[in-house]
Design a protein around this motif. Structure first.
Motif, short mmCIF file in Angstrom:
data_model
loop_
_atom_site.label_atom_id
_atom_site.label_comp_id
_atom_site.label_asym_id
_atom_site.label_seq_id
_atom_site.Cartn_x
_atom_site.Cartn_y
_atom_site.Cartn_z
N HIS A 226 0.83 -1.21 0.00
CA HIS A 226 0.00 0.00 0.00
C HIS A 226 0.87 1.27 0.00
O HIS A 226 0.76 2.12 -0.88
N HIS B 289 1.71 4.42 -2.86
CA HIS B 289 1.77 5.89 -2.69
C HIS B 289 3.15 6.42 -3.06
O HIS B 289 3.30 7.42 -3.76
N GLU C 273 -5.40 6.99 -3.10
CA GLU C 273 -5.60 5.65 -2.56
C GLU C 273 -5.79 4.60 -3.65
O GLU C 273 -5.71 3.41 -3.39
N SER D 15 -2.28 3.27 -4.09
CA SER D 15 -1.84 2.39 -3.01
C SER D 15 -2.62 1.08 -3.01
O SER D 15 -2.04 0.00 -2.97
N TYR E 266 -11.61 12.43 5.42
CA TYR E 266 -10.71 11.59 4.63
C TYR E 266 -10.99 10.16 5.06
O TYR E 266 -10.38 9.67 5.98
N TYR F 212 -10.97 5.97 0.83
CA TYR F 212 -10.49 4.58 0.76
C TYR F 212 -11.53 3.67 0.13
O TYR F 212 -11.19 2.72 -0.58
ZN ZN Z 1 -3.13 5.15 1.73
#
Ligand code: ZN
Length: 533
Positions: free
Chosen positions: A357, A361, A387, A390, A489, A493
């Protein structure tokens, strides 16, 4: 090729910074051509990059050791300094938006910068400077409170990340005790977590009102640079997850209970996927790094170059330690044009998820460094797009999971694939909770917990806390740092999870096409909006 640990840190001189920034801003305003404005913009960008690099170094070194008094003081300094720099940046955004050469500048710098500028202008006024500083201080308090955890367990003092590993034990009694120990830490500090969050909610609501918003929700969307969707679209998405994914997740939990041979799944059983134990990565943190090196070398030339650089310059700190802040993140040092990866490996399969992940990024922002677009705002895209890099990488790493897990590879893949389905309802729960909290900023901490518990019943209908008094009252979310530090935030995801599944599907059908598409998405960085990306 200086190693990260050898990079010198000097506290930015804010007075000098401000003077130089204002001089460049004046030149921007006085320039008689797009070319002149672009030159002033380049000077402003290099100033911003210098400050951002110092801020990232402080964040990294302070979270690596929250007990270091030097970087603790620097972190306090940054909590005060960042809002001042944000204030200067908002002047830059206003100047960009008002430029008489805007069409020409849009051609040179891209339209997305101007969309972001218009949103960011709305998020700052000099009157809120002290409020922003207070918001940062409260966020730092939350991090320190969690990092302070020393829970006596199995003969040793453990931090929260270490306890999570025990909560996955195939031994049911061990799982139960570890789960209770984690909840116990939050319950023992309930008043502190309640106070920090209550102050944050009231403060953010007051900031929003000072800026002319009805409440914090639209301000949060503007802060996050969401230029092409709003709260209504997000609510529609949550309804879709509720209708289609919650039943699927409930079915997966039923299968899990049957697999474990349990009549019903208690909360402390949820973390154990297989009666023979969860998949375990081979060789600890060192094994993951060694496997990572060969995986990225085999994946593509671009990823091979990327991970060699990270290794050579010491751009990661992966193992959990006492005093280290919880969680994982990827940061960026713009003047060095390199990323940094922070994690808390505890020997579980999540270590591998976190590794791929955060490497996703880091790979994207490393590619931004190579692209050198000259617009700091494009180093990263908005977070729901970040995201995808990632979570997409987590799936693109699948072919190499045999070397990370040996005979446990199939268990890992099943767990990873199903974890995304189980995550979606939780992710939208966190989002709906925050919409409710900031829509009702005056409610009490007890009412917030009750609202959380109600949403758990809606989105996690299988959840059974077996009578744990604190969790039954709705205390679970204290552990979710985003709710404190990065409001709103989180839906990001869940949006990215769906796109990551698309990469998984694509890679299964045509690996080459999936990789090409992933690389081009990374290479666009933040130069376009979420929906455009
Ligand atoms: Zn992340």
């Amino acid at each position: 090729m200086t190693k990260f640990d050898d990079l010198p840190y000097v506290r930015p001189d804010l007075e000098a910074f401000e003077a130089e920034f204002r001089a460049a801003l004046r030149d921007f305003g006085a320039a008689g051509s797009a070319e002149g404005q672009a030159a002033a913009f380049a000077r402003l960008s290099s100033l911003r990059n210098g400050f951002e690099t110092a801020a990232s170094m402080v964040e990294i070194r302070q979270t690596r050791n929250t007990l270091d008094p030097f970087y603790e003081a620097e972190n306090d300094f940054m909590d005060e300094a960042k809002p001042r720099v944000e204030g200067l940046e908002s002047e830059l955004y206003a100047a960009l938006a008002a430029s008489p050469f805007r069409p020409e500048l849009e051609r040179r710098l891209g339209r997305q910068l101007f969309r972001l500028a218009e949103l960011k202008m709305k998020t700052y006024k000099p009157e809120i400077l002290e409020d922003l500083q207070a918001e940062n201080r409260l966020g730092s308090e939350y991090v320190k409170l969690k990092a302070s955890a020393r829970v006596p367990f199995e003969g040793e003092e453990r931090n929260l990340t270490e306890l999570l590993a025990f909560a996955e034990s195939p031994d049911r009694g061990m799982r139960k005790r570890a789960t209770a120990a984690i909840a116990g830490f939050y319950r023992d500090h309930e008043a502190e977590f309640d106070r920090i969050y209550d102050e944050l909610v009231r403060l953010r609501d007051a900031i929003a009102r000072k800026l002319g918003f009805p409440n914090f929700v639209p301000l949060a969307y503007a802060r996050l640079g969401r230029s092409d969707y709003g709260a209504e679209a997000v609510a529609g998405y949550r309804r879709q997850v509720h209708a289609t994914v919650v039943p699927l997740a409930a079915a997966l939990r039923k299968r899990q209970a049957a697999r474990l041979g349990l009549p019903s799944l208690e909360f402390y059983d949820e973390a154990l996927e297989f009666p023979s134990g969860n998949p375990e990565p081979l060789g600890g943190a060192e094994g993951i790094v060694a496997n990572g090196l060969s995986m990225f070398a085999a994946m593509s030339k671009e990823t091979g170059d990327f991970f060699r650089l990270l290794s050579e310059r010491g751009l990661y700190d992966l193992e959990t330690r006492k005093g280290k802040a919880a969680g994982g993140y990827c940061s960026y040092l713009p003047t060095e044009r390199v990323p940094y990866i922070f994690a808390n490996f505890n020997g579980t399969a999540e270590d591998v998820d976190t590794f791929s992940h955060e490497c996703g990024h880091a790979f994207q922002v490393y590619r931004s460094g190579l692209a050198a677009r000259g617009v700091p705002d494009y180093d990263w895209p908005t977070l729901e797009a970040c995201e995808i890099h990632s979570m997409g990488m987590e799936f693109l790493a699948w072919p190499w999971m045999d070397s990370f897990f040996g005979k446990d590879a199939a268990k890992y893949r099943f767990r990873h694939l199903s974890a995304g389905i189980l995550f979606l309802p939780y992710g939208v729960l966190v989002d709906e909770f925050q919409h409710w909290v900031y829509g009702n900023p005056q409610v009490s901490p007890a009412e917030r917990k009750a609202a959380w518990r109600g949403l758990e019943r809606k989105y996690l209908p299988w959840r059974d806390y077996s009578g744990d008094e604190f969790l039954e009252r709705g205390g679970f979310w204290f552990r979710q740092g985003h709710i404190f530090q990065d409001p709103f935030y989180y839906i990001d995801y869940t949006l990215a999870q769906v796109s990551a599944y698309e990469f998984w599907g694509k890679a299964g059908a045509d690996r080459g096409a999936a990789w090409a598409s992933y690389l081009s998405l990374c290479d666009l960085g933040g130069s376009e909006s979420y929906l455009e990306l």
